[in-house]
Design a protein around this motif. Structure first.
Motif, PDB file in Angstrom:
ATOM      1  N   THR A 257     -36.317  18.483 -29.704  1.00  0.00           N
ATOM      2  CA  THR A 257     -34.931  18.101 -29.909  1.00  0.00           C
ATOM      3  C   THR A 257     -34.205  18.252 -28.580  1.00  0.00           C
ATOM      4  OG1 THR A 257     -32.875  18.675 -31.078  1.00  0.00           O
ATOM      5  CG2 THR A 257     -34.419  20.444 -30.686  1.00  0.00           C
TER       6      THR A 257
ATOM      7  N   ILE B 190     -29.464  17.971 -38.633  1.00  0.00           N
ATOM      8  CA  ILE B 190     -29.873  17.275 -37.423  1.00  0.00           C
ATOM      9  C   ILE B 190     -30.381  15.886 -37.779  1.00  0.00           C
ATOM     10  CG2 ILE B 190     -31.534  17.256 -35.516  1.00  0.00           C
ATOM     11  CD1 ILE B 190     -31.369  20.297 -35.478  1.00  0.00           C
ATOM     12  N   HIS B 191     -29.805  14.878 -37.126  1.00  0.00           N
ATOM     13  CA  HIS B 191     -30.215  13.488 -37.305  1.00  0.00           C
ATOM     14  C   HIS B 191     -30.420  12.884 -35.922  1.00  0.00           C
ATOM     15  CE1 HIS B 191     -29.279  13.631 -41.581  1.00  0.00           C
ATOM     16  NE2 HIS B 191     -28.102  14.151 -41.280  1.00  0.00           N
TER      17      HIS B 191
ATOM     18  N   ASP C 260     -30.430  12.566 -32.284  1.00  0.00           N
ATOM     19  CA  ASP C 260     -29.781  13.293 -31.196  1.00  0.00           C
ATOM     20  C   ASP C 260     -28.363  13.713 -31.549  1.00  0.00           C
ATOM     21  OD1 ASP C 260     -28.557  10.850 -31.206  1.00  0.00           O
ATOM     22  OD2 ASP C 260     -28.845  10.427 -29.071  1.00  0.00           O
ATOM     23  N   ARG C 261     -28.060  13.801 -32.865  1.00  0.00           N
ATOM     24  CA  ARG C 261     -26.729  14.194 -33.312  1.00  0.00           C
ATOM     25  C   ARG C 261     -26.826  15.368 -34.280  1.00  0.00           C
ATOM     26  NH1 ARG C 261     -22.981  11.947 -30.180  1.00  0.00           N
ATOM     27  NH2 ARG C 261     -21.454  12.452 -31.809  1.00  0.00           N
ATOM     28  N   ALA C 262     -25.767  16.190 -34.277  1.00  0.00           N
ATOM     29  CA  ALA C 262     -25.624  17.276 -35.242  1.00  0.00           C
ATOM     30  C   ALA C 262     -24.430  16.974 -36.128  1.00  0.00           C
ATOM     31  CB  ALA C 262     -25.418  18.607 -34.528  1.00  0.00           C
ATOM     32  N   GLU C 263     -24.642  16.994 -37.436  1.00  0.00           N
ATOM     33  CA  GLU C 263     -23.567  16.790 -38.391  1.00  0.00           C
ATOM     34  C   GLU C 263     -23.284  18.111 -39.096  1.00  0.00           C
ATOM     35  OE1 GLU C 263     -24.535  13.642 -41.046  1.00  0.00           O
ATOM     36  OE2 GLU C 263     -24.726  12.134 -39.456  1.00  0.00           O
TER      37      GLU C 263
ATOM     38  N   ASN D 289     -19.278  15.743 -36.047  1.00  0.00           N
ATOM     39  CA  ASN D 289     -20.462  15.055 -35.562  1.00  0.00           C
ATOM     40  C   ASN D 289     -20.519  15.263 -34.050  1.00  0.00           C
ATOM     41  OD1 ASN D 289     -22.096  12.747 -34.460  1.00  0.00           O
ATOM     42  ND2 ASN D 289     -22.326  12.340 -36.659  1.00  0.00           N
ATOM     43  N   TYR D 290     -21.615  15.858 -33.567  1.00  0.00           N
ATOM     44  CA  TYR D 290     -21.691  16.281 -32.176  1.00  0.00           C
ATOM     45  C   TYR D 290     -22.991  15.809 -31.543  1.00  0.00           C
ATOM     46  CZ  TYR D 290     -18.211  19.524 -34.038  1.00  0.00           C
ATOM     47  OH  TYR D 290     -17.118  20.069 -34.672  1.00  0.00           O
ATOM     48  N   ALA D 291     -22.932  15.520 -30.254  1.00  0.00           N
ATOM     49  CA  ALA D 291     -24.138  15.163 -29.510  1.00  0.00           C
ATOM     50  C   ALA D 291     -24.971  16.411 -29.250  1.00  0.00           C
ATOM     51  CB  ALA D 291     -23.761  14.498 -28.184  1.00  0.00           C
ATOM     52  N   LEU D 292     -26.272  16.308 -29.442  1.00  0.00           N
ATOM     53  CA  LEU D 292     -27.184  17.396 -29.121  1.00  0.00           C
ATOM     54  C   LEU D 292     -27.521  17.318 -27.634  1.00  0.00           C
ATOM     55  CD1 LEU D 292     -29.625  17.282 -32.163  1.00  0.00           C
ATOM     56  CD2 LEU D 292     -27.856  18.987 -31.706  1.00  0.00           C
TER      57      LEU D 292
ATOM     58  N   ARG E  83     -34.199  11.912 -39.827  1.00  0.00           N
ATOM     59  CA  ARG E  83     -33.820  10.927 -40.840  1.00  0.00           C
ATOM     60  C   ARG E  83     -35.001  10.611 -41.743  1.00  0.00           C
ATOM     61  NH1 ARG E  83     -28.932   8.793 -40.170  1.00  0.00           N
ATOM     62  NH2 ARG E  83     -27.912   8.943 -38.141  1.00  0.00           N
TER      63      ARG E  83
END
Length: 271
Positions: free
Chosen positions: A87, A110-111, A113-116, A131-134, A271
């Motif tokens: 990741t 985790i989806h 390269d994003r964190a929800e 919603n954040y960028a990893l 996903r």
């Protein structure tokens, strides 16, 4: 000058830095460790008890589960973390946290390269989501401990070494810049201080101190605010001492099938 985040909110956010996992002295290819933390208030009374179960694959944590109980032994909450690999943010696990006494919960999914994130404070306020960028310097939940553990040698070798990271707190819908530096190295025990990486925030926000055994890389104790609020939803300051092996087993074990029954949150990895 007005702080962009109210001080009480910042204090609650920093309280979530309570760390909940430690490493076996010599991790095997697949290893499981259980241990216990006793959180006490300034008067010495037991505030709560943490029981931990960590699964390792070599040097990489796979899962980390913590069950919280009151001084009478009644379970009231859990934190369940999963560390996917690879990741972009290895120290941002997918996790859920729940405190059933106060109706508080939060989760990170985790989806790619994003964190929800979703968070419920349990005080009647609206649910928060984000919603954040990893990215490599992002940490959340129990990930901070594993980041510190991975960098222990740098703190030992260089007294002036500082670690900088950004802490995501879903319950605050905020990211805080962190600074970690060495306070002491005595007889193989390393003490670190964690605080906000901003001079103005440091005037108001509490710091946290944490100690590790250098050889085993085990977490020894923690002093600072805790994310386990009291009945009035106030942040308390605690000292947590960690027990391993037979001492931890005497305090109670975590079953292998440790998913919390009836949990209102879930973990999604990919996903």
């Amino acid at each position: 000058m007005r702080l962009p985040v109210p001080v009480p909110v910042l204090r609650r956010g920093l309280a979530l830095l309570l760390l909940a996992a430690a490493a076996p002295p010599s991790p095997a290819a697949e290893a499981v460790e259980t241990f216990t933390g006793i959180a006490r208030l300034a008067d010495g009374s037991v505030y709560y008890v943490e029981r931990h179960r960590v699964e390792w694959r070599g040097e990489r944590p796979v899962t980390s589960f913590t069950r919280y109980s009151d001084a009478a032994g009644q379970s009231f909450g859990e934190m369940d973390s999963r560390f996917p690999a690879p990741t972009p943010a290895p120290y941002t696990p997918a996790y859920r946290f729940e405190d059933r006494r106060l109706g508080r919960s939060d989760q990170l999914q985790i989806h790619g390269d994003r964190a929800e994130t979703r968070a419920i404070a349990g005080d009647g306020s609206p649910e928060k989501s984000g919603n954040y960028a990893l990215v490599p310097d992002l940490v959340s939940g129990q990930g901070l401990h594993f980041l510190l553990r991975a960098r222990l040698a740098a703190f030992v070798d260089d007294p002036g070494f500082e670690l900088h990271a950004r802490l995501l707190i879903p319950l605050d819908a905020a990211i805080y810049p962190l600074r970690v530096r060495r306070l002491a190295l005595d007889d193989g025990r390393l003490t670190l201080r964690i605080d906000i990486d901003h001079w103005l925030y440091r005037l108001f926000a509490p710091h946290m101190d944490i100690a590790y055994d250098v050889r085993s890389r085990r977490l020894l104790w923690y002093e600072g605010p805790t994310h386990i609020l009291d009945a009035l939803r106030a942040v308390r300051t605690v000292r947590i001492d960690y027990r391993y092996g037979s001492e931890a087993a005497a305090a109670g074990a975590i079953p292998d099938h440790h998913a919390a029954a009836g949990s209102t949150t879930s973990i999604a990895i990919g996903r």
